[in-house]
Scaffold this active site. Structure first.
Site, short mmCIF file in Angstrom:
data_model
loop_
_atom_site.label_atom_id
_atom_site.label_comp_id
_atom_site.label_asym_id
_atom_site.label_seq_id
_atom_site.Cartn_x
_atom_site.Cartn_y
_atom_site.Cartn_z
N GLU A 65 -5.96 137.87 16.15
CA GLU A 65 -5.39 136.64 15.59
C GLU A 65 -6.23 136.06 14.46
O GLU A 65 -5.88 135.04 13.90
CB GLU A 65 -5.22 135.60 16.71
CG GLU A 65 -4.04 135.99 17.59
CD GLU A 65 -3.92 135.09 18.80
OE1 GLU A 65 -4.63 134.08 18.88
OE2 GLU A 65 -3.10 135.42 19.66
N SER A 76 -9.06 142.54 20.70
CA SER A 76 -9.35 141.22 21.26
C SER A 76 -8.51 140.16 20.55
O SER A 76 -8.13 140.31 19.40
CB SER A 76 -10.83 140.89 21.08
OG SER A 76 -11.08 140.58 19.72
N LYS A 77 -8.23 139.12 21.29
CA LYS A 77 -7.40 138.04 20.76
C LYS A 77 -8.04 137.49 19.48
O LYS A 77 -7.37 137.22 18.50
CB LYS A 77 -7.30 136.93 21.81
CG LYS A 77 -5.92 136.30 21.83
CD LYS A 77 -5.79 135.36 23.02
CE LYS A 77 -4.82 134.26 22.75
NZ LYS A 77 -3.45 134.63 22.47
N ARG A 78 -9.36 137.40 19.54
CA ARG A 78 -10.08 136.85 18.39
C ARG A 78 -9.81 137.69 17.13
O ARG A 78 -9.50 137.17 16.08
CB ARG A 78 -11.58 136.84 18.69
CG ARG A 78 -12.43 136.11 17.68
CD ARG A 78 -13.88 136.13 18.10
NE ARG A 78 -14.38 137.48 18.31
CZ ARG A 78 -14.80 138.30 17.37
NH1 ARG A 78 -14.81 137.90 16.13
NH2 ARG A 78 -15.22 139.52 17.65
N ARG A 79 -9.91 139.02 17.29
CA ARG A 79 -9.68 139.86 16.13
C ARG A 79 -8.20 139.94 15.77
O ARG A 79 -7.82 139.86 14.61
CB ARG A 79 -10.22 141.27 16.39
CG ARG A 79 -9.81 142.22 15.31
CD ARG A 79 -10.84 143.25 15.00
NE ARG A 79 -12.14 142.73 14.71
CZ ARG A 79 -13.28 143.32 15.06
NH1 ARG A 79 -13.27 144.42 15.75
NH2 ARG A 79 -14.44 142.81 14.73
#
Ligand code: GLU
Length: 476
Positions: free
Chosen positions: A252, A247-250
């Site tokens: 980044e 996921s983008k959250r993880r």
């Protein structure tokens, strides 16, 4: 030690080349680690090159984060840091060389013209690449500024051997003449990388698989500039546990968050090494030195590497266990300050010895052991063992108090305390003695063995805590 790369007959030199355009993330750090391990395993050199040609998006704070992250992990680079922003003259010189030789040319096509060319090519059923419109201009167009500098891509088949993926083939004819610079002072990524890798005499380029489509372009430019083509190794993507894209959250999330959550750098290095690599045996816990000894780039897998946070926590707990009490004490320093824990080193180390095997992160120390430094408010009902009546709890705590009062400070050991508590059980259920005592000491539903806690707290503090519990019971 004279270890050379048999393909190139040159000592190994690799680089980690991050762009400081966002938070340092896990994929980047893994590339750094693989390069570093490869260099150290082969007695080669490892360089850090900051790719900050994108002036708008590059920020000093991101560069600082890269440096902080590498230092935290103990990934030390050789020599000075290279910065692309300081190497403009080399890019210019090499661009001029290609322009002179006709291997690169100025392109005047505007965005609108490019759109129109692309449309008509698609209509003819041709692949949408640059038409080559400006390639054969004999001289500069009067009254017009060039838009970009393009590389005249030869129509050849490119083949390279990737240390991880084997032979990779690519038809350069599909590329069209790629843009390599906006102008002489503004080279683009693929060009700057080639000049740097060439001048730095990089022998192996180890980087994320997302760069594989850049490789044929870079090889063509390397050949045109007369540089040796390095050996490539494209490491697999990092995937979420369900094998979907991270996921983008993880992906980044700042890498330094792991430090701030209490992961040890050695556990992080271990974890990152296993993201795509494994040793010959079943062993999974490795120190930095083990990894340097064992790391073999040809054992890196092709398929995606699954990021498993539980595994990270497990590895961290294993590395915590390998540290001595004293080492954990040192690592806990900033945390203790945050929690406002003030106690002697000796006392804290004893506490560490009790909870060490259950700590998964440094940050968990407080959750597991905070009560040693002070009991939080608890409900007196917690003092009751299953079905026990409050007056009986009081009687038992009273007996404990009396028995301990007679014990000398020197005799206040876990073993003696257990004998005394056992003596008090006498017919009653064990829990009716041990439970209220344990709660009186910790104020918690779960905690270690009360005799062990008591020995560490010492006689005076134990008596004080038992009295506090008795007070609670007396207050109706
Ligand atoms: N600056 C590029 C990146 O951060 C480097 C890629 C390479 O290693 O060539 O992705």
């Amino acid at each position: 030690r004279g270890v050379t790369n048999p393909g190139l007959k040159k000592p190994i030199r690799v680089r980690f080349a991050p762009s400081p355009t966002g938070k340092l993330h896990i994929g980047s750090v893994r590339s750094a680690l693989f390069n570093w391990l490869f260099a150290r395993h082969n007695a080669g050199k490892f360089f850090l090159r900051i790719e900050d040609t994108d002036k708008e998006r590059s920020k000093k704070e991101y560069e600082d984060e890269i440096i902080e992250g590498l230092k935290w992990l103990g990934i030390e680079w050789d020599g000075e840091i290279y910065r692309q922003s300081e190497r403009g003259k080399y890019y210019r010189k090499n661009l001029e060389k290609l322009l002179e030789e006709g291997r690169a040319y100025y392109c005047y096509c505007t965005k609108e013209e490019l759109e129109a060319q692309k449309e008509s090519m698609t209509a003819e059923g041709l692949p949408p690449k640059y038409s080559g419109h400006c390639r054969n201009l004999k001289k500069a167009l009067i009254g017009r500024e060039p838009e970009v500098i393009r590389f005249a891509v030869p129509e050849v088949e490119i083949e390279f051997k990737d240390l991880i993926r084997g032979t990779v083939k690519f038809d350069a004819g599909l590329l069209g003449d790629i843009v390599i610079a906006k102008d002489l002072d503004t080279p683009l990524y693929n060009f700057a990388v080639v000049v740097d890798d060439g001048m730095m005499e990089i022998t192996h380029v180890i980087r994320g698989e997302d760069h594989i489509s850049n490789t044929p372009k870079q090889i063509l430019i390397q050949r045109a500039l007369g540089f040796d083509v390095p050996i490539f190794a494209h490491v697999p993507l990092i995937l979420a546990p369900d094998r979907s894209k991270l996921s983008k959250r993880r992906a980044e999330a700042s890498f330094l968050d792991y430090r701030d959550r209490g992961y040890l750098p050695e556990a992080m290095v271990n974890f990152l090494a296993l993201l795509g690599w494994h040793s010959e045996g079943n062993e999974e816990i490795f120190s930095r030195q083990d990894l340097i000894k064992l790391f073999d780039i040809s054992r890196v897998q092709k398929s995606g590497a699954v990021f498993n946070e539980d595994k990270l926590a497990w590895l961290n707990s294993q590395h915590i266990r390998r540290l001595s009490q004293g080492e954990i004490f040192e690592r806990l320093q900033p945390w203790l300050e945050n929690w406002k824990i003030k106690a002697s080193r000796d006392f804290i180390q004893k506490v560490i010895s009790v909870v060490k095997d259950r700590m998964r992160t440094l940050g968990e120390f407080f959750e597991l052991a905070g009560f040693f430094f002070g009991v939080s408010e608890y409900d007196r009902a917690l003092l009751k063992w299953k079905g026990q009546a409050l007056p009986d709890v009081r009687i038992n705590l009273q007996k404990i108090l009396e028995a301990f009062q007679g014990l000398s400070v020197g005799d206040f050991t876990a073993a003696r305390i257990t004998v005394i508590l056992d003596g008090l059980v006498d017919g009653a259920k064990r829990g009716e003695v041990f439970w209220p005592f344990r709660v009186a000491l910790s104020g918690k539903l779960v905690s270690p063995d009360p005799a062990e806690i008591a020995e560490i707290l010492g006689k005076e503090e134990v008596l004080r805590r038992v009295k506090v519990a008795l007070d609670k019971l007396e207050r109706e």
